[in-house]
Design a protein around this motif. Structure first.
Motif, PDB file in Angstrom:
ATOM      1  N   UNK A 496       0.825  -1.193   0.000  1.00 29.17           N
ATOM      2  CA  UNK A 496       0.000   0.000   0.000  1.00 29.17           C
ATOM      3  C   UNK A 496       0.867   1.253   0.000  1.00 29.17           C
ATOM      4  N   UNK A 498       0.635   5.551  -0.139  1.00 25.69           N
ATOM      5  CA  UNK A 498      -0.156   6.439   0.704  1.00 25.69           C
ATOM      6  C   UNK A 498      -1.627   6.484   0.323  1.00 25.69           C
ATOM      7  N   UNK A 499      -1.953   6.217  -0.933  1.00 24.76           N
ATOM      8  CA  UNK A 499      -3.356   6.333  -1.366  1.00 24.76           C
ATOM      9  C   UNK A 499      -3.914   4.989  -1.762  1.00 24.76           C
ATOM     10  N   UNK A 500      -3.517   3.959  -1.065  1.00 23.19           N
ATOM     11  CA  UNK A 500      -4.059   2.659  -1.391  1.00 23.19           C
ATOM     12  C   UNK A 500      -3.098   1.871  -2.244  1.00 23.19           C
ATOM     13  N   UNK A 501      -3.534   0.692  -2.577  1.00 22.10           N
ATOM     14  CA  UNK A 501      -2.656  -0.215  -3.281  1.00 22.10           C
ATOM     15  C   UNK A 501      -2.186   0.385  -4.593  1.00 22.10           C
ATOM     16  N   UNK A 503      -0.454   2.743  -5.485  1.00 23.12           N
ATOM     17  CA  UNK A 503      -0.266   4.152  -5.766  1.00 23.12           C
ATOM     18  C   UNK A 503       1.217   4.470  -5.710  1.00 23.12           C
ATOM     19  N   UNK A 504       1.528   5.654  -6.080  1.00 18.99           N
ATOM     20  CA  UNK A 504       2.935   6.025  -6.125  1.00 18.99           C
ATOM     21  C   UNK A 504       3.492   5.787  -7.505  1.00 18.99           C
TER      22      UNK A 504
END
Lengths: 568, 249
Positions: A496, A498-501, A503-504
């Motif tokens: 995960x 910062x904004x859910x699976x 992300x980034x």
């Protein structure tokens, strides 16, 4: 005329033995990640069979591809733009996981860790979706080799169509009795269509066709997971990554193609049945060809789009349109152009979807040959074969539904060429003079037939794969084009953000590959559980890429030996 | 307190919404998705999702109408206060109930369908709490207004002027302070929801694909930057580039 280049593939189905090596290597290369467990960019189907996902060819159900309006214009079968947007909150026609299959793994840990007892420990299947125990009921090739065909064969949409057409006869046309049955394998990848309906369905405009080589890709940064492309693609070759929430599809192994290497599925094909090369086509006439009123004429219309790279007019136009000379040269040597247009033995898959698919198939002669041999005929005799192609209507009708929208005459002509090639070359290889009447009977010269034989039977690596590399002066633009599928980094991959699976920012492929390789080099140590543990941390040489000397490549020098040496 | 709630908090939330959205768009395009769970379950989704989404679109339009358009404008075109309120409560109520039923179905589905629940993050849960709270409180204000009949509080003389004043950079916190408590709580929860918005899956609303109606069906892109082109080097923080990565003019 606007000349564009398109990487294309031809598969010679006579050679496919259904070993699934292409599927497995493709999966290892591209979809061995969480979220893509059920995703097979390349899959091999036994036909007759339901295919993957189940019954995907039944477009009355799945609404894939294009259709013509009353006024003769192209329209997405799933509906116009407004209709698609209104249905965006819950895509109305969408395959569920059950239409693919629920991916699973086995609880191997039990085998190792079960306490001593009277019963053998069992590795139970575990769903990769829920993690619970599961019952395996279907998979990507569950009806492989006609498994269960006597019960499920009628679910093949093509069989259903054929049986519907002859309903007035009391018997079904395609019967699944052991002594009458036939089968062949159909490997499928994304068709990289000239008129892709997935692209037209994408609300975000994230799917695009590369101008240079026609490869259709999904921009992972622009895909928003609206899922309309999955409905739009009649071949169901776009999949939804349920972890990242993005659409993914066959990339035609573009990073390999760009440097002149064949795709993974082609490279690893045991039967060497795949051909890769360039088509030149007239981009201005694609829509016109796709709107051909009669479905039966779509094959010819598609063939007409392909331009002859030896035609001076085409050469001039290609130069004007910026196609480099080495690409023109590759187009002239293209095996796919030769098979599709020069010899006319390769056919597109389901031209009636009007997407102008660019993966072509040489239909298999072997079901007919097999039947003849089993009846005690000389299956390679020209007379016997020619007669049989007509007489054995089942395969021809079936193939026609697959490749020519029902035009049996086209399929028959192709099969006759293949039969003629066998009959003619048997004479030659037995040291007799070739019979010139055989090529003549199929409208070919002896030289052309021999060349076709060289391309189809000898099929040297360099002849099968004519791939012009992308231009070096543009090399820095190739890296990270923005559609790269990120690479499995092991368990940490979809941790995960910062904004859910998922992300980034995805790491660049090169970086991920480096990390993954390092991880593989050091983690796969099957003997690390041994009691002595002396091999713990050692590099598995099977995974060593030959570069450098990672830690653990050599055994640790025993401490006593070192000190003894120092003392000496 | 009133100054903080109606004079400072709105700007903090706007800063979070705008700044967060820009930041996320640059930093996390790959994570910018609906994160659809239709693959896992579609029966309930097919009812709940359209109900919720169409409902909330109507609610949004209603809010724009009520907050942005001054009362004097509607009066000028002959829509009196009584008629306006009747309509707002009727259609707002219907849309609100649709939205609430929709999201309750979706939350129920999320909780009871194993794979969907497993794909639910903490971030999602926080977002759902705020979203459901905002919808419930909104319906509460509607209910109170309906119950009060003709004596209903006219929020277009308190909340709406405050809302507009915030964007005119002269927050009229006195006007807002005069509104009843249910409007206060609804507004605060709403502001918090918008502050959180860029950091949740709700961002997909900002990329509603309306341009689909106008774009050509077939999209070509070139590796060459002369065409409409693939993207320039990675967005976000400036790339640690060497000179050979710079594109030639």
């Amino acid at each position: 005329m606007r000349v564009m280049a398109q990487m294309g593939m031809v598969m010679n189905l006579d050679k496919c033995i259904g070993c699934h090596t292409c599927s497995v290597t493709c999966k290892q290369a591209w979809t061995n990640r969480a979220g893509t467990e059920y995703v097979w960019f390349n899959n091999v189907e036994t036909r007759p069979g339901q295919g993957y996902p189940r019954r995907y060819e039944d477009q009355e159900t799945w609404k894939g591809g294009w259709e013509l309006t009353h006024r003769g214009n192209l329209k997405l079968k799933a509906g116009g733009r407004v209709q698609k947007l209104l249905g965006i909150f819950a895509s109305p026609v969408q395959p569920k996981l059950a239409d693919y299959y629920e991916p699973w793994t086995y609880d191997y840990q039990t085998l190792v860790e079960a306490p001593l007892g009277d019963d053998f420990p069992v590795a139970r299947p575990k769903s990769l979706i829920t993690g619970d125990n599961t019952k395996i009921t279907w998979s990507a090739n569950w009806d492989d080799n006609l498994g269960g065909s006597s019960e499920m064969g009628h679910l093949d949409p093509i069989v259903a169509t054929l049986n519907e057409k002859v309903r007035r006869a009391s018997e079904d046309k395609v019967r699944f009795e052991l002594e009458q049955t036939f089968m062949f394998y159909l490997p499928r990848i994304c068709e990289h269509c000239l008129n892709p309906s997935c692209m037209a369905s994408c609300p975000s405009g994230a799917i695009y066709k590369r101008e240079e080589d026609g490869i259709v890709l999904v921009d992972q940064d622009r895909c928003r997971g609206w899922r309309q492309c999955i409905t739009g693609c009649p071949y169901k070759k776009i999949y939804f990554n349920h972890k990242s929430g993005k659409a993914e599809k066959c990339t035609f192994c573009y990073p390999r193609i760009e440097v002149g290497l064949p795709t993974v599925c082609s490279e690893t094909c045991v039967g060497r049945l795949r051909y890769l090369g360039l088509f030149l086509y007239d981009a201005d006439r694609v829509t016109e060809a796709a709107t051909t009123p009669d479905e039966g004429d779509l094959y010819e219309a598609q063939l007409d789009l392909l331009l002859d790279p030896n035609d001076p007019e085409v050469v001039a136009a290609a130069r004007r349109d910026g196609i480099p000379d080495d690409w023109m040269d590759a187009a002239r040597r293209s095996p796919v152009y030769a098979l599709a247009k020069t010899y006319r033995v390769a056919l597109p898959l389901h031209p009636e979807y009007r997407t102008m698919p660019m993966v072509w198939y040489v239909p298999p002669l072997s079901p007919i040959v097999d039947v003849l041999s089993s009846q005690g005929h000389d299956a390679e005799d020209q007379g016997v074969l020619f007669g049989a192609i007509e007489a054995l209507r089942i395969p021809v009708d079936y193939l026609a539904e697959l490749f020519t929208a029902g035009r049996t005459d086209i399929v028959t002509a192709v099969l006759q060429k293949l039969a003629a090639m066998r009959a003619y070359m048997r004479d030659v290889s037995l040291g007799r003079d070739g019979d010139p009447s055989i090529p003549e009977a199929v409208g070919m010269s002896e030289e052309a037939l021999y060349e076709m034989y060289r391309l189809m039977a000898i099929a040297k690596y360099a002849d099968r794969y004519v791939i012009p590399s992308a231009h070096v002066e543009r090399a820095h633009e190739l890296e990270e084009l923005g559609c790269s599928l990120d690479y499995d980094e092991g368990p940490g991959m979809y941790e995960s953000g910062p904004f859910g699976e998922a992300s980034g920012r995805p790491a660049p492929v090169a970086v991920e590959t480096f990390n993954a390789l390092r991880q593989r080099q050091t983690s796969d140590s099957p003997t690390s559980t041994t009691a002595s543990g002396e091999l713990r941390g050692r590099v598995n040489l099977l995974n060593w890429d030959g570069n450098g000397a990672p830690d653990g490549l050599f055994p640790d020098t025993p401490r006593e030996a070192t000190t003894a040496e120092e003392q000496r | 307190m009133s100054t903080f709630l109606w004079g400072v908090l709105p700007y903090l939330c706007i800063a979070s919404l705008v700044g967060g959205t820009i930041w996320r768009y640059r930093y996390d395009k790959f994570g910018w998705t609906t994160r659809s769970s239709q693959l896992y379950e579609s029966r309930l989704l097919r009812i709940g999702s359209p109900l919720f989404h169409f409902g909330i679109l109507l609610v949004f339009i209603g809010h724009v109408g009520g907050l942005v358009i001054p009362e004097s404008w509607t009066e000028a075109v002959g829509v009196g206060e009584g008629l306006y309120h009747f309509n707002a409560l009727l259609f707002g109520g219907i849309a609100g109930v649709c939205t609430l039923v929709g999201i309750l179905i979706l939350v129920y589905r999320r909780r009871t369908t194993g794979p969907v629940f497993m794909a639910t993050t903490k971030n999602d849960k926080l977002m759902y709490v705020l979203l459901v709270a905002a919808i419930l409180l909104g319906l509460w204000t509607t209910l109170v207004s309906v119950g009060a009949g003709h004596e209903a509080h006219n929020y277009r003389e308190t909340v709406s002027p405050w809302f507009r004043s915030v964007f005119l950079l002269r927050p009229d916190d006195a006007a807002m302070a005069a509104a009843p408590i249910q409007f206060h709580i609804h507004s605060i929860v709403g502001m918090l929801l918008f502050a959180l918005w860029p950091f949740t899956r709700l961002v997909h609303a900002f990329t509603a694909p309306l341009h689909y109606l106008f774009r050509p069906y077939i999209v070509y892109r070139s590796r060459d930057q002369r065409g409409q082109g693939s993207r320039s080097p990675r967005p976000g923080w400036s790339s640690v580039g060497t000179s050979d990565r710079e594109r030639r003019p």
